[in-house]
Design a protein around this motif. Structure first.
Motif, PDB file in Angstrom:
ATOM      1  N   ASP A 225      37.622   0.303  14.990  1.00 55.02           N
ATOM      2  CA  ASP A 225      38.533   0.192  16.130  1.00 55.02           C
ATOM      3  C   ASP A 225      37.921  -0.665  17.233  1.00 55.02           C
ATOM      4  N   ILE A 226      36.626  -0.512  17.436  1.00 57.20           N
ATOM      5  CA  ILE A 226      35.944  -1.324  18.457  1.00 57.20           C
ATOM      6  C   ILE A 226      35.744  -2.744  17.943  1.00 57.20           C
ATOM      7  N   ALA A 227      35.445  -2.883  16.660  1.00 59.44           N
ATOM      8  CA  ALA A 227      35.326  -4.217  16.072  1.00 59.44           C
ATOM      9  C   ALA A 227      36.627  -4.995  16.220  1.00 59.44           C
ATOM     10  N   ASP A 228      37.755  -4.302  16.090  1.00 61.68           N
ATOM     11  CA  ASP A 228      39.051  -4.961  16.287  1.00 61.68           C
ATOM     12  C   ASP A 228      39.165  -5.536  17.689  1.00 61.68           C
ATOM     13  N   ALA A 229      38.679  -4.781  18.683  1.00 62.83           N
ATOM     14  CA  ALA A 229      38.744  -5.259  20.067  1.00 62.83           C
ATOM     15  C   ALA A 229      37.890  -6.510  20.250  1.00 62.83           C
ATOM     16  N   VAL A 230      36.699  -6.495  19.670  1.00 66.39           N
ATOM     17  CA  VAL A 230      35.813  -7.661  19.779  1.00 66.39           C
ATOM     18  C   VAL A 230      36.442  -8.872  19.110  1.00 66.39           C
ATOM     19  N   THR A 231      36.968  -8.664  17.917  1.00 63.52           N
ATOM     20  CA  THR A 231      37.587  -9.768  17.184  1.00 63.52           C
ATOM     21  C   THR A 231      38.775 -10.336  17.959  1.00 63.52           C
ATOM     22  N   PHE A 232      39.569  -9.450  18.550  1.00 63.98           N
ATOM     23  CA  PHE A 232      40.700  -9.909  19.364  1.00 63.98           C
ATOM     24  C   PHE A 232      40.214 -10.814  20.491  1.00 63.98           C
ATOM     25  N   ILE A 233      39.165 -10.395  21.181  1.00 62.47           N
ATOM     26  CA  ILE A 233      38.650 -11.167  22.321  1.00 62.47           C
ATOM     27  C   ILE A 233      38.240 -12.571  21.903  1.00 62.47           C
ATOM     28  N   VAL A 234      37.446 -12.665  20.855  1.00 60.66           N
ATOM     29  CA  VAL A 234      36.836 -13.959  20.527  1.00 60.66           C
ATOM     30  C   VAL A 234      37.751 -14.881  19.738  1.00 60.66           C
ATOM     31  N   THR A 235      38.905 -14.398  19.319  1.00 58.47           N
ATOM     32  CA  THR A 235      39.844 -15.255  18.593  1.00 58.47           C
ATOM     33  C   THR A 235      41.016 -15.711  19.456  1.00 58.47           C
ATOM     34  N   ARG A 236      40.975 -15.423  20.774  1.00 52.25           N
ATOM     35  CA  ARG A 236      42.030 -15.925  21.643  1.00 52.25           C
ATOM     36  C   ARG A 236      41.856 -17.430  21.878  1.00 52.25           C
ATOM     37  N   HIS A 237      42.969 -18.087  22.154  1.00 49.60           N
ATOM     38  CA  HIS A 237      42.946 -19.492  22.554  1.00 49.60           C
ATOM     39  C   HIS A 237      42.061 -19.644  23.785  1.00 49.60           C
ATOM     40  N   ARG A 238      41.457 -20.799  23.940  1.00 50.81           N
ATOM     41  CA  ARG A 238      40.489 -21.005  25.027  1.00 50.81           C
ATOM     42  C   ARG A 238      41.094 -20.801  26.414  1.00 50.81           C
ATOM     43  N   ARG A 239      42.425 -20.870  26.523  1.00 47.21           N
ATOM     44  CA  ARG A 239      43.047 -20.651  27.830  1.00 47.21           C
ATOM     45  C   ARG A 239      43.036 -19.182  28.236  1.00 47.21           C
ATOM     46  N   VAL A 240      42.719 -18.283  27.273  1.00 43.06           N
ATOM     47  CA  VAL A 240      42.789 -16.842  27.505  1.00 43.06           C
ATOM     48  C   VAL A 240      41.386 -16.258  27.588  1.00 43.06           C
ATOM     49  N   ALA A 241      41.113 -15.533  28.655  1.00 43.69           N
ATOM     50  CA  ALA A 241      39.848 -14.798  28.776  1.00 43.69           C
ATOM     51  C   ALA A 241      40.173 -13.313  28.923  1.00 43.69           C
ATOM     52  N   VAL A 242      39.801 -12.545  27.935  1.00 43.23           N
ATOM     53  CA  VAL A 242      39.986 -11.094  27.998  1.00 43.23           C
ATOM     54  C   VAL A 242      38.687 -10.531  28.573  1.00 43.23           C
ATOM     55  N   ASN A 243      38.679 -10.239  29.845  1.00 41.20           N
ATOM     56  CA  ASN A 243      37.434  -9.883  30.523  1.00 41.20           C
ATOM     57  C   ASN A 243      36.984  -8.460  30.262  1.00 41.20           C
ATOM     58  N   GLU A 244      37.930  -7.566  29.955  1.00 45.29           N
ATOM     59  CA  GLU A 244      37.555  -6.162  29.814  1.00 45.29           C
ATOM     60  C   GLU A 244      38.564  -5.436  28.924  1.00 45.29           C
ATOM     61  N   ILE A 245      38.044  -4.630  28.004  1.00 44.58           N
ATOM     62  CA  ILE A 245      38.894  -3.770  27.183  1.00 44.58           C
ATOM     63  C   ILE A 245      38.296  -2.367  27.182  1.00 44.58           C
ATOM     64  N   LEU A 246      39.101  -1.397  27.581  1.00 43.16           N
ATOM     65  CA  LEU A 246      38.732   0.020  27.535  1.00 43.16           C
ATOM     66  C   LEU A 246      39.461   0.637  26.352  1.00 43.16           C
ATOM     67  N   VAL A 247      38.692   1.196  25.403  1.00 45.42           N
ATOM     68  CA  VAL A 247      39.286   1.777  24.185  1.00 45.42           C
ATOM     69  C   VAL A 247      38.849   3.228  24.081  1.00 45.42           C
ATOM     70  N   ARG A 248      39.773   4.143  24.337  1.00 43.65           N
ATOM     71  CA  ARG A 248      39.468   5.568  24.235  1.00 43.65           C
ATOM     72  C   ARG A 248      40.095   6.176  22.988  1.00 43.65           C
ATOM     73  N   ALA A 249      39.481   7.245  22.507  1.00 40.22           N
ATOM     74  CA  ALA A 249      40.160   8.084  21.525  1.00 40.22           C
ATOM     75  C   ALA A 249      41.438   8.617  22.161  1.00 40.22           C
ATOM     76  N   ALA A 250      42.473   8.783  21.349  1.00 43.15           N
ATOM     77  CA  ALA A 250      43.798   9.094  21.893  1.00 43.15           C
ATOM     78  C   ALA A 250      43.822  10.340  22.764  1.00 43.15           C
ATOM     79  N   GLU A 251      42.988  11.363  22.414  1.00 47.38           N
ATOM     80  CA  GLU A 251      42.986  12.611  23.182  1.00 47.38           C
ATOM     81  C   GLU A 251      41.919  12.652  24.276  1.00 47.38           C
ATOM     82  N   GLN A 252      41.201  11.574  24.457  1.00 47.78           N
ATOM     83  CA  GLN A 252      40.071  11.587  25.394  1.00 47.78           C
ATOM     84  C   GLN A 252      40.553  11.501  26.838  1.00 47.78           C
ATOM     85  N   THR A 253      40.007  12.337  27.692  1.00 53.23           N
ATOM     86  CA  THR A 253      40.437  12.379  29.097  1.00 53.23           C
ATOM     87  C   THR A 253      39.449  11.744  30.058  1.00 53.23           C
ATOM     88  N   TRP A 254      38.207  11.473  29.631  1.00 51.96           N
ATOM     89  CA  TRP A 254      37.215  10.922  30.549  1.00 51.96           C
ATOM     90  C   TRP A 254      36.911   9.470  30.228  1.00 51.96           C
TER      91      TRP A 254
END
Length: 254
Positions: A225-254
């Motif tokens: 799931d985290i690898a997917d986030a990394v892959t998404f970031i680095v495969t965007r077109h150069r015009r796109v900068a994904v500066n931050e992704i927060l990925v929580r487990a669905a039931e996580q509250t903190w």
């Protein structure tokens, strides 16, 4: 396999298990030559064989990122072997928890050495190569991705120094982002929540039990799931900068 990252070289630290292993597999599937960096050579050799069996390309670099000389030499070795460096994923990290008043200072030293110093060493060695790669890459961009944690934005009792290291990664990432954005190097921060990895395996049993009680019946994230986030970031077109992704487990509250 995809050809999105064909002719690109990606370095993943902490690649011997968990998020690092999954990220290396994900980047290799996108066509990158992946440099696998960690301390456990046998694990890296196994992962390299899996990548190559699937038609990918991998380099094995055994090193301890908390050792400045080893970290710098590892980056230079990757560039010497592969000719360039387009993507760096700073994933190596460890966690020690417990009340500060009872802490073993060697645990704090080890966390700071790996989570902070190791990331700094690899980043410093990599930045000139990322800047060079961005200038002549068919993608027109290079990427530095730092793996942090929800502990970089939400503090829990018993995790004071772990949180310190992760908050620090966030601050460092934002400063570097502003420094190199004009040179077509994107800097991104990925903050995973609870993930099923080996990061808790070395904790004392009471600490593992405490975490288990806190997590309850929550279904943790998988490393992929985290690898997917990394892959998404680095495969965007150069015009796109994904500066931050927060990925929580669905039931996580903190």
């Amino acid at each position: 396999m995809s050809d999105t990252l064909t002719d690109s070289v990606a370095l993943v630290t902490g690649a011997s298990s968990g998020i690092g292993e999954a990220t290396a597999l994900g980047l290799a599937a996108q066509g990158a030559t992946v440099a696998l960096l960690a301390r456990r050579r046998d694990r890296l050799d196994d992962l390299s064989a899996r990548i190559e069996a699937d038609g990918g390309r991998a380099l094995v670099v055994q090193a301890d990122v908390s050792d400045q000389r080893q970290a710098l030499d590892a980056v230079e070795s990757v560039v010497a072997q592969a000719g360039r460096l387009d993507v760096v994923v700073n994933n190596a990290g460890l966690m020690r928890i417990g009340p500060a008043a009872d802490a073993d200072l060697s645990d704090w030293d080890e966390m700071v050495s790996v989570n902070v110093s190791g990331l700094l060493y690899v980043t410093r060695a990599s930045l000139p190569h990322l800047i060079s790669a961005a200038a002549d890459s068919p993608r027109g961009v290079a990427d530095l991705v730092n793996i942090s944690s929800t502990a970089g934005r939400s503090v829990q009792p018993g995790a004071a120094v772990y949180a310190l290291t992760k908050f620090g990664i966030g601050a460092f990432s934002e400063a570097i982002r502003q420094e190199v954005l004009g040179q077509r190097v994107r800097v991104s921060l990925v903050e995973p929540g609870t993930v099923q990895t080996e990061i808790t395996d070395h904790l004392p049993e009471p600490d593992r039990e405490r975490l288990a009680r806190r997590n309850g019946a929550m279904v943790p994230l998988a490393p992929a799931d985290i690898a997917d986030a990394v892959t998404f970031i680095v495969t965007r077109h150069r015009r796109v900068a994904v500066n931050e992704i927060l990925v929580r487990a669905a039931e996580q509250t903190w």
